[in-house]
Design a protein around this motif. Sequence first.
Motif, mmCIF file in Angstrom:
data_model
loop_
_atom_site.group_PDB
_atom_site.id
_atom_site.type_symbol
_atom_site.label_atom_id
_atom_site.label_comp_id
_atom_site.label_asym_id
_atom_site.label_seq_id
_atom_site.Cartn_x
_atom_site.Cartn_y
_atom_site.Cartn_z
ATOM 1 N N ALA B 12 0.863 -1.183 0.000
ATOM 2 C CA ALA B 12 0.000 0.000 0.000
ATOM 3 C C ALA B 12 0.899 1.233 0.000
ATOM 4 O O ALA B 12 2.031 1.187 0.478
ATOM 5 C CB ALA B 12 -0.876 -0.022 1.245
ATOM 6 N N ALA B 13 0.386 2.317 -0.547
ATOM 7 C CA ALA B 13 1.156 3.562 -0.548
ATOM 8 C C ALA B 13 1.455 3.976 0.890
ATOM 9 O O ALA B 13 0.644 3.758 1.786
ATOM 10 C CB ALA B 13 0.371 4.648 -1.274
ATOM 11 N N ILE B 14 2.639 4.536 1.119
ATOM 12 C CA ILE B 14 2.982 4.996 2.466
ATOM 13 C C ILE B 14 2.819 6.512 2.567
ATOM 14 O O ILE B 14 3.268 7.140 3.515
ATOM 15 C CB ILE B 14 4.435 4.600 2.864
ATOM 16 C CG1 ILE B 14 5.455 5.154 1.855
ATOM 17 C CG2 ILE B 14 4.580 3.088 2.976
ATOM 18 C CD1 ILE B 14 6.893 5.106 2.355
ATOM 19 N N GLY B 15 2.161 7.096 1.594
ATOM 20 C CA GLY B 15 1.948 8.542 1.596
ATOM 21 C C GLY B 15 0.832 8.882 0.619
ATOM 22 O O GLY B 15 0.150 7.984 0.117
ATOM 23 N N PRO B 16 0.668 10.157 0.321
ATOM 24 C CA PRO B 16 -0.444 10.590 -0.531
ATOM 25 C C PRO B 16 -0.183 10.379 -2.020
ATOM 26 O O PRO B 16 -0.062 11.331 -2.777
ATOM 27 C CB PRO B 16 -0.575 12.076 -0.183
ATOM 28 C CG PRO B 16 0.807 12.479 0.219
ATOM 29 C CD PRO B 16 1.454 11.276 0.838
ATOM 30 N N TYR B 17 -0.048 9.132 -2.413
ATOM 31 C CA TYR B 17 0.132 8.822 -3.836
ATOM 32 C C TYR B 17 -0.568 7.507 -4.151
ATOM 33 O O TYR B 17 -0.861 6.737 -3.237
ATOM 34 C CB TYR B 17 1.619 8.737 -4.204
ATOM 35 C CG TYR B 17 2.395 7.699 -3.417
ATOM 36 C CD1 TYR B 17 3.058 8.034 -2.237
ATOM 37 C CD2 TYR B 17 2.465 6.379 -3.864
ATOM 38 C CE1 TYR B 17 3.757 7.093 -1.515
ATOM 39 C CE2 TYR B 17 3.168 5.422 -3.135
ATOM 40 C CZ TYR B 17 3.811 5.782 -1.957
ATOM 41 O OH TYR B 17 4.503 4.841 -1.243
ATOM 42 N N SER B 18 -0.832 7.252 -5.416
ATOM 43 C CA SER B 18 -1.420 5.984 -5.856
ATOM 44 C C SER B 18 -0.302 5.046 -6.260
ATOM 45 O O SER B 18 0.776 5.489 -6.644
ATOM 46 C CB SER B 18 -2.342 6.222 -7.048
ATOM 47 O OG SER B 18 -3.374 7.126 -6.695
ATOM 48 N N GLN B 19 -0.566 3.741 -6.196
ATOM 49 C CA GLN B 19 0.452 2.773 -6.629
ATOM 50 C C GLN B 19 0.807 3.023 -8.096
ATOM 51 O O GLN B 19 1.970 2.958 -8.484
ATOM 52 C CB GLN B 19 -0.071 1.348 -6.453
ATOM 53 C CG GLN B 19 -0.162 0.924 -4.988
ATOM 54 C CD GLN B 19 -0.871 -0.412 -4.851
ATOM 55 O OE1 GLN B 19 -1.752 -0.733 -5.651
ATOM 56 N NE2 GLN B 19 -0.491 -1.184 -3.842
#
Lengths: 152, 125
Positions: B12-19
């Motif tokens: 899963a993303a670890i911040g505000p972004y999409s895979q």
Amino acid sequence: MKRSLIIIAALVLFVSFTFDTGNQEKKTVRRVITLDNTPVKRPYSPAIEVNNTLYVSGQIAVDQATGKLVEGKIGEQTLQVLKNLKSVIEKAGYSMENVVKCTVLLSDIAFYSTVNQIYMEFFPKDPPARMAFAVKDLPMGALIEIDAIAAR
Amino acid sequence: MKKIISTLKAPAAIGPYSQAVEANGILFVSGQIPINPDTGKLIEGGIAEQTHQVLRNVGAILNDAGYSFKDVVKSTCLLGDMADFKAMNEVYSVYYPEKQPARAAYAVKGLPMGAMIEIETIAVK
């Protein structure tokens, strides 16, 4: 008679063209661009073209003849990097004017203005979008690396 | 139109972004670090293990989006240490044995979670 022949020919052409387009949608043509002296054992291509877009690998100041970094400081290296970039782009049948995006990696941000002066000579008009920053280290201890995306 | 890619088979993303995000037949895969998708933690091991995990994560995202390694046109490899370049290349070649994508590689000052490697990927179908 002549007229109906033309119509039939046009129909045949139209059908085969549609058929071709259908095939192309399934399989994007991917072209690998290599230079004559590109080392074989390297896990990347100098450039890849798909859908009229050319993705060029990061170039460092390697002299194509010797395979070694050119002598000199940031000025000489920048010139060589841009020459290398240009030769890959032109080998692919593109030109520097087709470049839409570059990434400029520097080993020291103090090189920024020297690099810009030389860079401008290769992109004199409507320069590409760009990102530039200093990194910790570059391959072979290079001072500068530039990658590019071109489109036409 | 843009399409957001989200899969449990990659971290899963670890911040505000999409895979990954797909638009007009181009897939932009976020920089992957060697997180085990099951634990959410960095895997144990050196540069070889970390590179394998990064590329497994890239592969899972490509696959979920309907792409494969063969569709990749550009990679950017960020290393914590330039000395890992050769070992990284050896593992990288396993995933990209031929018609390799264009690439840029360099060492940076720091990577998220103290990773040794991060790889960003663009694929076109």
